[in-house]
Design a protein around this motif. Structure first.
Motif, PDB file in Angstrom:
ATOM      1  N   HIS A  51     -39.148   6.343  -7.391  1.00  0.00           N
ATOM      2  CA  HIS A  51     -38.020   5.426  -7.304  1.00  0.00           C
ATOM      3  C   HIS A  51     -38.191   4.182  -8.169  1.00  0.00           C
ATOM      4  O   HIS A  51     -37.322   3.326  -8.179  1.00  0.00           O
ATOM      5  CB  HIS A  51     -37.805   5.014  -5.842  1.00  0.00           C
ATOM      6  CG  HIS A  51     -39.006   4.375  -5.221  1.00  0.00           C
ATOM      7  ND1 HIS A  51     -39.979   5.103  -4.582  1.00  0.00           N
ATOM      8  CD2 HIS A  51     -39.410   3.100  -5.165  1.00  0.00           C
ATOM      9  CE1 HIS A  51     -40.917   4.275  -4.148  1.00  0.00           C
ATOM     10  NE2 HIS A  51     -40.594   3.061  -4.488  1.00  0.00           N
ATOM     11  N   PHE A  52     -39.309   4.049  -8.887  1.00  0.00           N
ATOM     12  CA  PHE A  52     -39.526   2.865  -9.721  1.00  0.00           C
ATOM     13  C   PHE A  52     -38.615   2.924 -10.939  1.00  0.00           C
ATOM     14  O   PHE A  52     -38.521   3.951 -11.607  1.00  0.00           O
ATOM     15  CB  PHE A  52     -40.982   2.777 -10.158  1.00  0.00           C
ATOM     16  CG  PHE A  52     -41.290   1.524 -10.909  1.00  0.00           C
ATOM     17  CD1 PHE A  52     -41.368   0.304 -10.251  1.00  0.00           C
ATOM     18  CD2 PHE A  52     -41.485   1.538 -12.274  1.00  0.00           C
ATOM     19  CE1 PHE A  52     -41.640  -0.865 -10.932  1.00  0.00           C
ATOM     20  CE2 PHE A  52     -41.767   0.377 -12.965  1.00  0.00           C
ATOM     21  CZ  PHE A  52     -41.842  -0.826 -12.291  1.00  0.00           C
ATOM     22  N   GLN A  53     -37.908   1.816 -11.224  1.00  0.00           N
ATOM     23  CA  GLN A  53     -36.938   1.806 -12.314  1.00  0.00           C
ATOM     24  C   GLN A  53     -37.279   0.762 -13.368  1.00  0.00           C
ATOM     25  O   GLN A  53     -36.408   0.052 -13.866  1.00  0.00           O
ATOM     26  CB  GLN A  53     -35.534   1.564 -11.739  1.00  0.00           C
ATOM     27  CG  GLN A  53     -35.098   2.660 -10.802  1.00  0.00           C
ATOM     28  CD  GLN A  53     -33.759   2.369 -10.172  1.00  0.00           C
ATOM     29  OE1 GLN A  53     -32.953   1.621 -10.706  1.00  0.00           O
ATOM     30  NE2 GLN A  53     -33.516   2.979  -9.029  1.00  0.00           N
ATOM     31  N   THR A  57     -33.786  -3.892 -10.614  1.00  0.00           N
ATOM     32  CA  THR A  57     -33.605  -3.869  -9.165  1.00  0.00           C
ATOM     33  C   THR A  57     -33.272  -2.445  -8.735  1.00  0.00           C
ATOM     34  O   THR A  57     -32.321  -1.853  -9.241  1.00  0.00           O
ATOM     35  CB  THR A  57     -32.457  -4.808  -8.738  1.00  0.00           C
ATOM     36  OG1 THR A  57     -32.723  -6.117  -9.250  1.00  0.00           O
ATOM     37  CG2 THR A  57     -32.334  -4.868  -7.227  1.00  0.00           C
ATOM     38  N   PRO A  58     -34.059  -1.869  -7.834  1.00  0.00           N
ATOM     39  CA  PRO A  58     -33.868  -0.465  -7.461  1.00  0.00           C
ATOM     40  C   PRO A  58     -32.497  -0.206  -6.856  1.00  0.00           C
ATOM     41  O   PRO A  58     -31.890  -1.098  -6.243  1.00  0.00           O
ATOM     42  CB  PRO A  58     -34.966  -0.223  -6.416  1.00  0.00           C
ATOM     43  CG  PRO A  58     -35.964  -1.298  -6.648  1.00  0.00           C
ATOM     44  CD  PRO A  58     -35.211  -2.469  -7.163  1.00  0.00           C
TER      45      PRO A  58
END
Length: 163
Positions: A51-53, A57-58
């Motif tokens: 989920h790291f982008q 901001t996720p």
């Protein structure tokens, strides 16, 4: 039979540990195989989370949060009266029979029969809940709607029988 005192790993199974950062002549000196600069070159900077982008901001924080989802709510599966036409005349239709015909699948807590479709066969239908239309159509065809007991409630039940 092998001699236990002379056991050893097969050829090539054991390799020496790669010692990085031990000079340019070693092939993995200076940057130790990490390339140059950037987040992944730093200690503890290798981000492997799905989920790291990239510092953005996720999405789970960007989307609005609204309402309430009850984790203890009963899972209700619906079957229409028209689907019961697949059974023979005079058959007992219960959870097991519906499962064998693949009209219900997966895990659920409550079975509800809905009134969509037509029923021409006399069936004894057993379920947790029935719609008014479903009961009318089953009884009109000469069948019977049997209501099962409600499933036991889930979650933490606190016993308040203290004096």
């Amino acid at each position: 039979m092998d001699i236990l005192s002379k056991l050893q790993a097969p050829e090539g199974a054991v390799t020496k540990r790669l010692r990085v950062g031990r000079g340019v002549g070693s092939g993995v000196g200076k940057t130790s195989g990490r390339g140059q600069k950037g987040q992944k070159a730093r200690a503890g900077g290798n981000i492997n989370k799905k989920h790291f982008q990239g510092g953005q901001t996720p999405i789970q924080r960007r989307l609005p949060k609204r309402g309430f989802r009850n984790p203890l709510a009963d899972i209700v599966v619906n079957v229409n009266v028209g689907d019961l036409e697949a059974f023979d005349d005079g058959a007992q239709v219960d959870l097991i029979a519906l499962h064998e015909r693949r009209l219900v699948q997966g895990r659920f807590d409550v079975l509800k029969i809905l009134g969509d479709g037509e029923l021409t066969k006399k069936l004894t239908v057993t379920a947790h809940r029935f719609s008014k239309g479903a009961v009318e159509k089953i009884e009109k065809a000469g069948g019977k709607a049997v209501v099962l007991a409600a499933p036991a409630p889930q979650g933490n039940s606190t016993d308040s029988s203290s004096s």
